[in-house]
Design a protein around this motif. Structure first.
Motif, short mmCIF file in Angstrom:
data_model
loop_
_atom_site.label_atom_id
_atom_site.label_comp_id
_atom_site.label_asym_id
_atom_site.label_seq_id
_atom_site.Cartn_x
_atom_site.Cartn_y
_atom_site.Cartn_z
N GLU A 223 -5.28 1.42 20.44
CA GLU A 223 -5.84 0.69 19.31
C GLU A 223 -5.24 1.16 18.00
O GLU A 223 -4.59 2.20 17.93
N CYS A 237 -12.59 -0.05 10.46
CA CYS A 237 -12.45 -1.08 11.48
C CYS A 237 -11.49 -0.61 12.57
O CYS A 237 -10.64 0.26 12.32
N GLU A 238 -11.64 -1.18 13.77
CA GLU A 238 -10.70 -0.90 14.86
C GLU A 238 -10.12 -2.20 15.39
O GLU A 238 -10.78 -3.25 15.36
N TYR A 239 -8.90 -2.11 15.87
CA TYR A 239 -8.17 -3.29 16.35
C TYR A 239 -7.76 -3.03 17.79
O TYR A 239 -6.84 -2.27 18.06
N CYS A 249 2.39 0.18 12.98
CA CYS A 249 1.44 -0.72 12.33
C CYS A 249 1.84 -0.89 10.88
O CYS A 249 2.36 0.05 10.27
N TRP A 274 -3.62 -9.21 12.98
CA TRP A 274 -5.07 -9.01 12.95
C TRP A 274 -5.65 -9.35 11.57
O TRP A 274 -5.01 -9.14 10.56
N GLN A 276 -7.61 -8.01 8.90
CA GLN A 276 -7.89 -6.62 8.52
C GLN A 276 -9.37 -6.34 8.39
O GLN A 276 -9.86 -5.25 8.74
N GLY A 279 -11.26 -7.33 12.27
CA GLY A 279 -10.72 -6.79 13.51
C GLY A 279 -10.33 -7.85 14.52
O GLY A 279 -9.92 -7.52 15.64
N CYS A 281 -8.14 -10.52 16.45
CA CYS A 281 -6.72 -10.77 16.69
C CYS A 281 -6.45 -12.25 16.45
O CYS A 281 -7.05 -13.11 17.09
#
Length: 332
Positions: A223, A237-239, A249, A274, A276, A279, A281
């Motif tokens: 991630e 936030c996480e992606y 990234c 993504w 931002q 999160g 996609c």
């Protein structure tokens, strides 16, 4: 004349989607790519060569040879023709596009492979990091080391300098993200440790946020994480969605969309765009046959450069004509 206009517009769209195979920049795996300006990029890889390439015309501008092993990192001096490269040979070299093909400076101070390069906002200093757990601060003019810091088990994976600040961001194999104060080269802040090795970091243009990437496999880890660089320094936030190590990234230019966007590239051969803030996609581009994607750089307001194991460097273009799309338009 008016009847021809729709056809002309359609033809233009077809032309922009046509794929071009440019002359290759490298003959082996490309480890890293960075934008020197809006036309040129510099890259390095297993062929031990640093290449300046015009990605708009598809031409090699210059090749720089001096390293004895694979190039691991490159870092450009802003608004300049000069840049640095790091290698598994433990050396850092400074080059000038308008100078000779020999290095202007050779910086030697690390005991192991150099894995981090960051130029200060005023271009007066260079910070380097290595698998030897050490960071070094260099005077760009004299080529002399002015500060040294070492932290046990802090195997450096990447460095980047915070815009307009004396701070350097650093990712590590100890799963942490550190913020260093270049004034004395001391750790100013340590972000909460992640579950996996942190492979890369990038700071937003305004200096308020940063992203770090995780290694992993089978969707575990894999991630990117957005952090607040201001007072709270919280995780924002996480992606999640890649299935292998996320190697790079970038924050995308705000001109691209109404919402802030980030892009990630992974060893799963995919580049993802993504939202931002949420999160989510928004688009996935699969570069089949490319092998692991090693490095990502913003070329201009609508273009990305993506380095790969098997197929050199990919030129990707953002298209908003029918919703958000990312297209591969050339490779070199």
């Amino acid at each position: 004349m008016l009847l021809l206009r729709p056809d002309e517009i359609i033809e233009e769209r077809i032309q922009t989607k046509a794929f071009q195979e440019y002359s290759p920049a490298h003959m082996d795996t490309v480890s890293v790519v960075a934008a020197l300006n809006s036309d040129l990029c510099v890259s390095g890889g297993k062929d031990k060569t640093v290449v300046a390439y015009n990605w708009k015309t598809g031409n090699v501008v210059k090749r720089f040879k001096g390293h004895e092993h694979e190039i691991t990192k490159v870092a450009c001096i802003p608004k300049s023709s000069q840049f640095f490269s790091a290698s598994r040979d433990r050396m850092v070299m400074m080059w000038d596009l308008h100078g000779s093909s020999q290095p202007r400076q050779q910086l030697c101070g690390h005991a192991m492979v150099v894995t981090g390069l960051a130029v200060s906002p005023d271009s007066s200093q260079l910070c380097t990091g290595s698998r030897d757990n050490t960071l070094l601060l260099w005077d760009v003019v004299t080529g002399q080391s002015v500060e040294r810091a070492s932290v046990s088990r802090n195997v450096v994976t990447h460095l980047c300098w915070v815009p307009r600040e004396p701070y350097i961001l650093q990712t590590s194999e100890d799963k942490t993200l550190r913020l260093w104060d270049s004034r004395g080269l001391q750790v100013a802040h340590m972000f909460p440790a992640k579950q996996h090795i942190q492979t890369y970091c990038e700071v937003s243009v305004d200096g308020h946020k940063c992203i770090s990437c995780s290694n992993g496999f089978g969707g575990e880890g894999c991630e990117a994480t957005l952090w607040d660089l201001r007072q709270t320094r919280n995780r924002i936030c996480e992606y999640k969605g890649h299935f292998q190590t996320v190697a790079s990234c970038v924050f995308l230019p705000r001109a691209l969309a109404l919402m802030p966007l980030i892009a990630t590239s992974s060893h799963d051969c995919k580049v993802k765009i993504w939202n931002q803030d949420t999160g989510a996609c928004l688009f996935t581009l699969s570069l089949d046959g490319s092998g692991p994607l090693t490095s990502l750089a913003v070329g201009d307001a609508i273009s990305l450069l993506c380095a790969s194991f098997n197929r050199g460097i990919h030129l990707l273009r953002m298209d908003h004509s029918q919703g958000l799309e990312l297209q591969e338009v050339a490779a070199f």
